[in-house]
Each structure stands twice: as structure tokens, then as C-alpha cells.
Design an enzyme around this catalytic site. Sequence first.
Site, short mmCIF file in Angstrom:
data_model
loop_
_atom_site.label_atom_id
_atom_site.label_comp_id
_atom_site.label_asym_id
_atom_site.label_seq_id
_atom_site.Cartn_x
_atom_site.Cartn_y
_atom_site.Cartn_z
N ASP A 54 41.55 55.69 41.54
CA ASP A 54 41.05 55.48 40.00
C ASP A 54 40.26 57.31 40.23
OD1 ASP A 54 38.03 55.99 40.59
OD2 ASP A 54 37.53 54.39 39.08
N ASP A 69 43.00 46.04 35.36
CA ASP A 69 41.40 45.47 36.10
C ASP A 69 40.49 45.60 35.43
OD1 ASP A 69 39.70 48.30 36.71
OD2 ASP A 69 41.94 49.25 35.58
N CYS A 97 41.31 23.76 40.18
CA CYS A 97 41.36 24.68 40.77
C CYS A 97 41.51 24.65 42.07
CB CYS A 97 40.25 25.66 40.65
SG CYS A 97 39.96 27.05 41.97
N CYS A 149 41.40 26.69 44.96
CA CYS A 149 40.41 27.86 45.54
C CYS A 149 40.45 26.86 46.45
CB CYS A 149 39.60 28.40 44.86
SG CYS A 149 38.38 28.05 44.62
N CYS A 185 36.76 25.26 45.29
CA CYS A 185 36.59 24.58 44.87
C CYS A 185 37.66 23.52 45.71
CB CYS A 185 37.40 23.81 44.03
SG CYS A 185 36.96 25.34 42.47
N HIS A 197 36.16 32.62 43.97
CA HIS A 197 36.37 31.52 42.84
C HIS A 197 36.93 32.32 41.95
CE1 HIS A 197 37.32 28.47 39.66
NE2 HIS A 197 36.32 29.02 39.46
#
Length: 359
Positions: A93, A254, A292, A294, A297, A323
Amino acid sequence: MEKSKFTLLKTEGTARRATFETVHGTVQTPAFMNVATCAAIKGGVSPEDLKELHCQVMLSNTYHLHVRPGDELVRECGGLHKFTTWDGPILTDSGGFQVFSLASLRKITGMQIQSNLGSTIAMAFDECVENPAEYKYAKESCARTTRWLKRCKAKMDELNAKEGTVNPKQMLFGINQGCTYADLRVEHMKEIAELDLDGYAIGGLAVGEPAEVMYEIIEAVEPYMPKNKIRYLMGVGTPSNILNGVERGVDLFDCVMPSRNARHGHLFTWSGIININNNKYATDMRPIDENCGCPVCRRYSRAYVRHLLKAQEMLSQRLLVMHNLWFYNTLMEEIRKALDEGRFAEFKAHWDPIVSKRI
């Protein structure tokens, strides 16, 4: 190759499914950009982790990197990609507000800073006006942002042609402003669309105005955004914001929310948002989200990550952030799959009420 190639694959209403080819890899859109303000995700998540978490784009802050470690140092180290070892696209940015408002930086050429960083995408300077703002000031601000954008474009063309530039294919995105005045937004979008930039962002929203007002502004601006260029809604947001943004034709998002909220124990799941600090999770041996996949998890329990957070163990930050980033990136994957299969409206109708509720 050319700087970028945006290919629209499919539409469903205003929602868009596309690919965005860059010199640092192809982004499948709609996509969420993971925020690494100082060239790192807060919470001890590495570039290697980001790959495992299905991150496509990393976003960093120009102003912060200019202050520390310094953009010249990053350039000497080969640019952000070599410096961080992240080999995917990076968006920086502009730091425009800080450059404009801080006297110590007023002699610094902002585009030079982003060129030194060598990001894939550089954002042009803009003035993000606080909502609500007087109409007259908002109109003057739009004119100022357009003037800055033209200067940014000219400077970037110069820098990209300069020998020794870190990334001579660096792209420039312009930012649409106009507060919550639809007529100013539309007029400003028409002006900057004529500059044929690499992409276009809608800025100055999600800063306190009601969500419905934000959606109305997106709907007003969208018809005037180039169909063949990628579209970015800055600083947004909740899973519901993303679903509604996609529905209205946005390609990129974002927000610091997934990582910031994670560090305080607020976790996104496919059943809603949970606060892992709650006592009811003290002996809960289930994963954070039973639906989930991930890395967290697959291995750890709610009870354990809650214990780590309460004990102020650094590991808690890492696991919780991982996560939430996985959830956001998986949400985008599911959105893209729904668009591919022509069932996004059904997907949104089902998940929108669920993913942002607190349980």
C-alpha cells in the site's frame, strides 16, 4: 511476459471468477490478501506457513518498511521477495496518508520507496477522507487524489524503465475515493478509468459507515470500473463483507481482522465465530472447528489452544492466527468453486447468515 494479464473466466450476475497473471505467479480470484504489515504476519507465521495455509498474495505497508528496516536496505537485499523468501505476489500500500501528513517524509518520493521494495503491485497515493465528510472537501480530495495518481503513473513508468530497478514489471493500482457520496465516487471512477492502470481499488470504505452504505457505494461504482481490470476493495473485512463484495463484482480483499482477532482468541469457524477465552472450552477436546482441515484443527484441541492463550504462551498466537488465515483462504476457495459451478447465489444465501454470527 507483460506486467499482468487479467482473464475473466465466468460471471454470475455481477460476481466474477477470474485469473490474474503476474510476474510472481497467477492469482485465482476472488482472493483474500494476507496482511503482513512489516513483511511478516503477526503471530509468528512464516512464508512457508503461508503456502501451507493457501495464501496467494501477501500485503505489506510501505510506510512501515520505509521506517524500518528502510526501503534502500530492502533494495540492497534484492527486494521484498528475496528479503522475505515469499515468492508469490506482494502488494504494497502507498503509505500516502503518512507521507502527506508527516513532515519528515514530505521530501521522499513515495513511488521510489515502492520501487525499492520491488513489490508486484504498488498502490498509488490517495487521500482517505474520514467519514462523514463535507461534500466540498470530499470533492476537492477526489481532485487531489487524481492529480497524485497521474504523478504516480508517470513516476512508475520512469522507474520501471530505469536500469537496476528491482522489479521492472511493477504494477500500479489507482484508488477510487469520494466518501459516501455516490456521485463523487462515480465521477472519480470515470476519471481514473481513463488512465488505463493495471488495476483499480475502492478505498475509504469500511471505516465506520454502516455495511449497507458500503454496499450501496460499491453498487454505484461497479458499472464504471473497467471490466477487463482487477478490482480491489481495500480493508474489507468480515466473511459477510467478502461475500457481499464478491456479489457486487469485487475480485480482491484484504483485512487485518483474521490475524488481529485471532490473537485475542476470536476464531472464525463454519458454524460462526467463537471466543476461545470462554470457560466452556477449558476441557473441550474437540478441534477449533470440526469442519476445518487446517494444521491446527488436525492436531490440537480447543482446550489446549485456550490454555496457551491464557498462559500467554507465544505458541497460542501462531496457532490461532494460522487457523483464521486458513479459514479465510478456504472461504475464498469455496467461493471460487461456487462461481465455477454457477451456484454462488445459493452459496451466499446459505453461508452469509452463519459465518459472521457469534456462537
